[in-house]
Scaffold this active site. Structure first.
Site, PDB file in Angstrom:
ATOM      1  N   ARG A  55       0.823  -1.213   0.000  1.00 22.78           N
ATOM      2  CA  ARG A  55       0.000   0.000   0.000  1.00 22.78           C
ATOM      3  C   ARG A  55       0.855   1.261   0.000  1.00 22.78           C
ATOM      4  O   ARG A  55       0.380   2.336  -0.371  1.00 22.78           O
ATOM      5  CB  ARG A  55      -0.949  -0.033   1.199  1.00 22.78           C
ATOM      6  CG  ARG A  55      -2.002   1.065   1.195  1.00 22.78           C
ATOM      7  CD  ARG A  55      -3.270   0.634   1.926  1.00 22.78           C
ATOM      8  NE  ARG A  55      -3.041   0.241   3.291  1.00 22.78           N
ATOM      9  CZ  ARG A  55      -2.977   1.084   4.338  1.00 22.78           C
ATOM     10  NH1 ARG A  55      -3.111   2.375   4.141  1.00 22.78           N
ATOM     11  NH2 ARG A  55      -2.807   0.620   5.558  1.00 22.78           N
ATOM     12  N   TYR A 108     -16.778  20.774  -9.264  1.00 31.57           N
ATOM     13  CA  TYR A 108     -17.243  19.441  -9.669  1.00 31.57           C
ATOM     14  C   TYR A 108     -18.340  18.960  -8.708  1.00 31.57           C
ATOM     15  O   TYR A 108     -18.171  19.001  -7.486  1.00 31.57           O
ATOM     16  CB  TYR A 108     -16.015  18.541  -9.613  1.00 31.57           C
ATOM     17  CG  TYR A 108     -16.141  17.078  -9.903  1.00 31.57           C
ATOM     18  CD1 TYR A 108     -16.712  16.611 -11.069  1.00 31.57           C
ATOM     19  CD2 TYR A 108     -15.594  16.154  -9.002  1.00 31.57           C
ATOM     20  CE1 TYR A 108     -16.761  15.255 -11.332  1.00 31.57           C
ATOM     21  CE2 TYR A 108     -15.640  14.794  -9.259  1.00 31.57           C
ATOM     22  CZ  TYR A 108     -16.223  14.347 -10.430  1.00 31.57           C
ATOM     23  OH  TYR A 108     -16.268  13.003 -10.690  1.00 31.57           O
ATOM     24  N   ASP A 180      -8.036  21.835  -7.932  1.00 31.15           N
ATOM     25  CA  ASP A 180      -8.328  20.754  -8.862  1.00 31.15           C
ATOM     26  C   ASP A 180      -7.824  21.206 -10.225  1.00 31.15           C
ATOM     27  O   ASP A 180      -8.428  22.056 -10.876  1.00 31.15           O
ATOM     28  CB  ASP A 180      -9.832  20.465  -8.888  1.00 31.15           C
ATOM     29  CG  ASP A 180     -10.185  19.262  -9.772  1.00 31.15           C
ATOM     30  OD1 ASP A 180      -9.402  18.949 -10.690  1.00 31.15           O
ATOM     31  OD2 ASP A 180     -11.241  18.652  -9.549  1.00 31.15           O
ATOM     32  N   LYS A 205      -8.583  11.374 -16.632  1.00 25.05           N
ATOM     33  CA  LYS A 205      -8.862  12.203 -17.799  1.00 25.05           C
ATOM     34  C   LYS A 205      -7.652  12.248 -18.748  1.00 25.05           C
ATOM     35  O   LYS A 205      -7.293  11.252 -19.346  1.00 25.05           O
ATOM     36  CB  LYS A 205      -9.275  13.598 -17.331  1.00 25.05           C
ATOM     37  CG  LYS A 205     -10.403  13.614 -16.292  1.00 25.05           C
ATOM     38  CD  LYS A 205     -11.714  13.113 -16.827  1.00 25.05           C
ATOM     39  CE  LYS A 205     -12.908  13.458 -15.951  1.00 25.05           C
ATOM     40  NZ  LYS A 205     -12.942  12.835 -14.618  1.00 25.05           N
TER      41      LYS A 205
END
Length: 392
Positions: A55, A108, A180, A205
């Site tokens: 992790r 968003y 962002d 994206k």
């Protein structure tokens, strides 16, 4: 190093790649040690790029994180299973009960839901602000304001914020600034050079670029990186080595892809500007767009995401517009090689600090890598269906 060369070589340190061009896909949960001394060393360095536990990351993760930092800036980059996780992970790393968050009103929609539901339940208060407020943000800062969150350009309506002005005010009040930066990707806007403390990407994206991976990143400057890194680990965030490998591969072509998205979009915009059905085209490259001056000042280019405000139209007419398109497929993402279309009939429903001045529906387009002539023909047919439905 020029940006095109940096895109190709970022993160390709031999300690991660060995003798191959690309970093290997290293899948691991448990990392094993031959000696107590090795285990103690890894434990002491577990916050750094040393294999300790799956992790915490493998060579695949470390190479990609390095590449993002080289391209975007920042002292370190944490990886998340999606962009929304990167946003929630970053916010939860720095906010606690009793804190105040300033959130841009054009954010968003899932981020707004996070603020209004989860953060509210944790005792964190959110105030939404006008994206064009600039240095006026000073009037909204309280003694318990801990974070100012920016999204520039903003979702759907894409107002461009005056990031340096907001960051200057934030620094004077010891408030952390998050951005962002998904629209710009690591190429078109350099957040840390403009004063941002934490930069977030939905790598799903333009970084991935092929609509086949969910991934998020959050990079921080030297001051905030240790806290972001450790909080992300404690919250359990991690990403698949296979997904990270695909993101690293997509990253190598982001420069040429973005250039083509921009070129295609310019041709489509020239066509759309002639359409009488459109009240407003929302794209930062246009001179009349809100924040265009800041866009010209701070950004090195644009991309394929834009919105159309139609003069009129109901649900039936908008349905006729979006259904039956050959190249623009309905879908809720963007940044891949394909063209997409979505729509919103009531933008005011997702704004609280600003008034949306238009009554007509909004159609959002992502201009992909198809031939612009085909995309324009597809849009022409859509407008014909739209007008026929309104007339019937």
């Amino acid at each position: 190093m020029k940006i095109a060369s940096k895109i190709v070589h970022a993160g390709r340190d031999k300690k991660w790649t060995g003798y191959s061009v690309n970093v290997p896909v290293v899948r691991a949960s448990t990392v094993v040690f031959d000696t107590v001394s090795e285990l103690k060393h890894a434990t002491a360095k577990r916050g750094e790029q040393v294999p300790y536990y799956g992790r915490r990351g493998t060579q695949t993760h470390f190479a990609f994180s390095d590449a993002i930092c080289e391209l975007e800036g920042g002292a370190g980059c944490a990886l998340y299973p999606c962009g929304a996780a990167a946003i929630s992970g970053a916010l939860l790393a720095f906010l606690q009960s009793g804190d105040h968050l300033l959130m841009v009103d054009t954010v968003y929609e899932p981020t707004r839901a996070l603020c209004d539901k989860l953060l509210k339940n944790l005792g964190i208060e959110t105030t939404y602000y006008d994206p064009l407020i600039g240095a006026g943000i000073k009037a909204l800062i309280r003694p318990n304001t801990k974070v100012i969150f920016l999204e520039s350009p903003g979702s759907i309506t894409m107002e461009v914020q005056d990031v340096p002005a907001i960051c200057a005010v934030a620094k004077a009040h010891n408030v952390l600034v998050m951005l962002d930066n998904t629209w710009a990707s690591p190429l078109l806007f350099k957040p840390f050079a403009h004063g941002v403390d934490v930069s977030i990407q939905a790598a799903t994206k333009y970084i991935v670029g092929h609509s086949d991976v969910m991934l998020g990143t959050a990079s921080a400057n030297e001051k905030y990186w240790p806290q972001l890194r450790e909080a992300s680990y404690l919250l359990g965030y991690c990403a698949s080595a296979d997904d990270v490998y695909l993101a690293a591969r997509g990253l190598r072509t982001i420069g040429v892809r973005l250039a083509q998205h921009q070129q295609n979009t310019a041709q489509v915009l020239a066509y759309l500007q002639q359409r009488p059905e459109i009240a407003r085209i929302l794209h930062p490259s246009l001179p009349d767009h809100p924040g265009h001056a800041e866009f010209k000042r701070d950004f090195s280019g644009s991309n394929g995401l834009l919105s159309l405000v139609l003069k009129n139209g109901d649900a039936k007419a908008v349905t006729a517009f979006v259904e039956g398109m050959q190249f623009f497929k309905m879908g809720f993402s963007w940044g891949g090689y394909e063209s997409l279309v979505t729509f919103n009939l009531n933008l005011q429903s997702i704004r609280t600090a600003t008034v949306w001045p238009y009554a007509g529906p909004v159609v959002r387009l992502h201009i992909g890598l198809e031939d612009p002539a085909d995309l324009i023909a597809d849009l022409a047919a859509a407008f014909e269906r739209f007008n026929n439905t309104l007339a019937s």
